[in-house]
Design a protein around this motif. Structure first.
Motif, PDB file in Angstrom:
ATOM      1  N   THR A 123       0.828  -1.263  -0.164  1.00 39.39           N
ATOM      2  CA  THR A 123      -0.054   0.006   0.074  1.00 39.39           C
ATOM      3  C   THR A 123       0.938   1.255  -0.140  1.00 39.39           C
ATOM      4  N   ARG A 140       0.974   3.680   2.163  1.00 39.58           N
ATOM      5  CA  ARG A 140       1.689   3.713   3.710  1.00 39.58           C
ATOM      6  C   ARG A 140       2.908   2.739   3.836  1.00 39.58           C
ATOM      7  N   ARG A 199       5.262  13.847  -2.485  1.00 33.38           N
ATOM      8  CA  ARG A 199       4.328  12.758  -3.240  1.00 33.38           C
ATOM      9  C   ARG A 199       3.726  11.591  -2.442  1.00 33.38           C
ATOM     10  N   GLU A 215       0.993  12.527  -0.300  1.00 34.46           N
ATOM     11  CA  GLU A 215      -0.349  12.909  -1.102  1.00 34.46           C
ATOM     12  C   GLU A 215      -0.951  11.441  -1.374  1.00 34.46           C
ATOM     13  N   ASP A 216       0.070  10.613  -1.860  1.00 38.05           N
ATOM     14  CA  ASP A 216      -0.615   9.146  -2.015  1.00 38.05           C
ATOM     15  C   ASP A 216      -1.070   8.497  -1.068  1.00 38.05           C
ATOM     16  N   TYR A 255      -2.651  10.248   1.912  1.00 39.22           N
ATOM     17  CA  TYR A 255      -3.602  10.991   2.540  1.00 39.22           C
ATOM     18  C   TYR A 255      -4.727  11.432   1.484  1.00 39.22           C
ATOM     19  N   GLY A 256      -4.324  11.359   0.081  1.00 36.97           N
ATOM     20  CA  GLY A 256      -5.116  11.762  -0.867  1.00 36.97           C
ATOM     21  C   GLY A 256      -5.137  13.074  -1.195  1.00 36.97           C
ATOM     22  N   GLU A 257      -5.711  13.536  -2.022  1.00 33.84           N
ATOM     23  CA  GLU A 257      -5.742  15.005  -2.859  1.00 33.84           C
ATOM     24  C   GLU A 257      -6.064  16.014  -1.789  1.00 33.84           C
ATOM     25  N   GLN A 258      -6.934  15.645  -0.809  1.00 33.29           N
ATOM     26  CA  GLN A 258      -7.213  16.711   0.222  1.00 33.29           C
ATOM     27  C   GLN A 258      -6.095  17.327   0.888  1.00 33.29           C
ATOM     28  N   ARG A 275      -3.107  18.075  -0.506  1.00 27.90           N
ATOM     29  CA  ARG A 275      -2.096  18.635  -1.364  1.00 27.90           C
ATOM     30  C   ARG A 275      -1.904  20.162  -0.921  1.00 27.90           C
ATOM     31  N   SER A 321       0.597  19.705   1.853  1.00 29.65           N
ATOM     32  CA  SER A 321       1.715  18.535   1.773  1.00 29.65           C
ATOM     33  C   SER A 321       3.151  19.250   1.839  1.00 29.65           C
ATOM     34  N   ASP A 325       0.540  11.296  10.918  1.00 31.46           N
ATOM     35  CA  ASP A 325      -0.907  11.386  10.926  1.00 31.46           C
ATOM     36  C   ASP A 325      -1.565  12.483  11.920  1.00 31.46           C
TER      37      ASP A 325
END
Length: 286
Positions: A75, A77, A130, A133-134, A136-139, A141, A144, A183
């Motif tokens: 994954t 993470r 990068r 962002e992978d 935790y997602g686009e939110q 960015r 980041s 986190d």
């Protein structure tokens, strides 16, 4: 370990112990077990040797990171945790590299060394950003860069404890510990708070990371042109070389699966310059 790598390791230890300016090429040669004149067969100057130290170890690091990146079973993470662990272990094994970066050598040797260290830092922050962002997602960015910077700061301090103060820390426990702290940082910044670093503020770091990738792309294209020039007769290999060049020239829109498929096809043949081409493409996409 080859003679060149042995000289690099010896010089790194001496630079960390005595400082760059207080270390002579004669001392490096004697500690390496080579004649002073012979050392210049590998490095034209002490400055070139200092540049080689940073470039050699970071190329080793990023090659290992690339191998982890290619594991489809991980994954986002798990991948980042494993990559951070490899980074920490490398610094633990080469404690002198941390000492060099913290001392005068990283900033006062020459403009070339200073510029190289800046590019390495930009590349590292780009990698962290990068990966964040992978995970935790686009939110994430918009913040980041802040997250990457804080992660880098935490890791740096723990590396000082590990590599300089020689505290009994287990490298394999540090990466998961830092990700747990990350986190909390991400959650706090996403909870209605704003970061301090945006793309405008970090434009020089973005440019440095982009320039690094562009150089690897141009090196790959140059390899392809030289490989094609060695094939005077039209055949499937020559057509594949042209297709690969066309795909890479698309830049950000290049289809990675197509590039990898063409590279895999070419691997079946013992082509001159293939290894150089493969390394350049791997570094470009990483």
């Amino acid at each position: 370990m080859g003679r060149k790598e042995d000289i690099i390791e010896t010089a790194m230890k001496l630079f960390a112990e005595k400082g760059y300016h207080a270390t002579s090429m004669q001392e490096i040669a004697e500690r390496s077990g080579v004649a002073k004149g012979s050392i210049y067969n590998y490095f034209k100057s002490k400055e070139e040797l200092a540049v080689s130290i940073f470039r050699y170890h970071y190329e080793v690091l990023f090659h290992q990171l690339k191998q982890i990146e290619a594991d489809p079973a991980l994954t986002a993470r798990e991948r980042f945790c494993r990559q951070l662990t490899v980074q920490i272990q490398l610094f633990d094994e080469h404690k002198e590299l941390v000492q060099m970066q913290l001392g005068e050598q990283a900033v006062k040797v020459s403009h070339e060394v200073q510029h190289l260290v800046f590019r390495i830092r930009a590349h590292t922050l780009h990698w962290y950003r990068r990966a964040i962002e992978d995970i935790y997602g686009e939110q994430v960015r918009p913040v980041s860069f802040d997250c990457a910077t804080m992660l880098n700061g935490m890791l740096k301090e723990y590396l000082i404890y590990l590599a300089v103060d020689r505290k009994p820390l287990l490298p394999e426990k540090l990466a998961p510990f830092l990700l747990d702290r990350l986190d909390a940082i991400v959650a706090s910044l996403l909870d209605g708070k704003t970061g301090l670093l945006d793309e405008t503020v970090m434009a020089d770091y973005i440019a440095a990371a982009t320039q690094e990738r562009s150089q690897w792309k141009e090196r790959a294209i140059s390899c392809l042109e030289r490989m094609a020039a060695l094939r005077p007769v039209e055949d499937d290999i020559l057509r594949s070389l042209r297709l690969l060049k066309e795909e890479l020239e698309k830049g950000e829109t290049a289809r990675r699966f197509m590039v990898e498929a063409l590279l895999l096809y070419l691997a079946k043949y013992s082509l001159p310059l293939y290894n150089e081409l493969k390394e350049a493409i791997e570094r470009y996409f990483y």
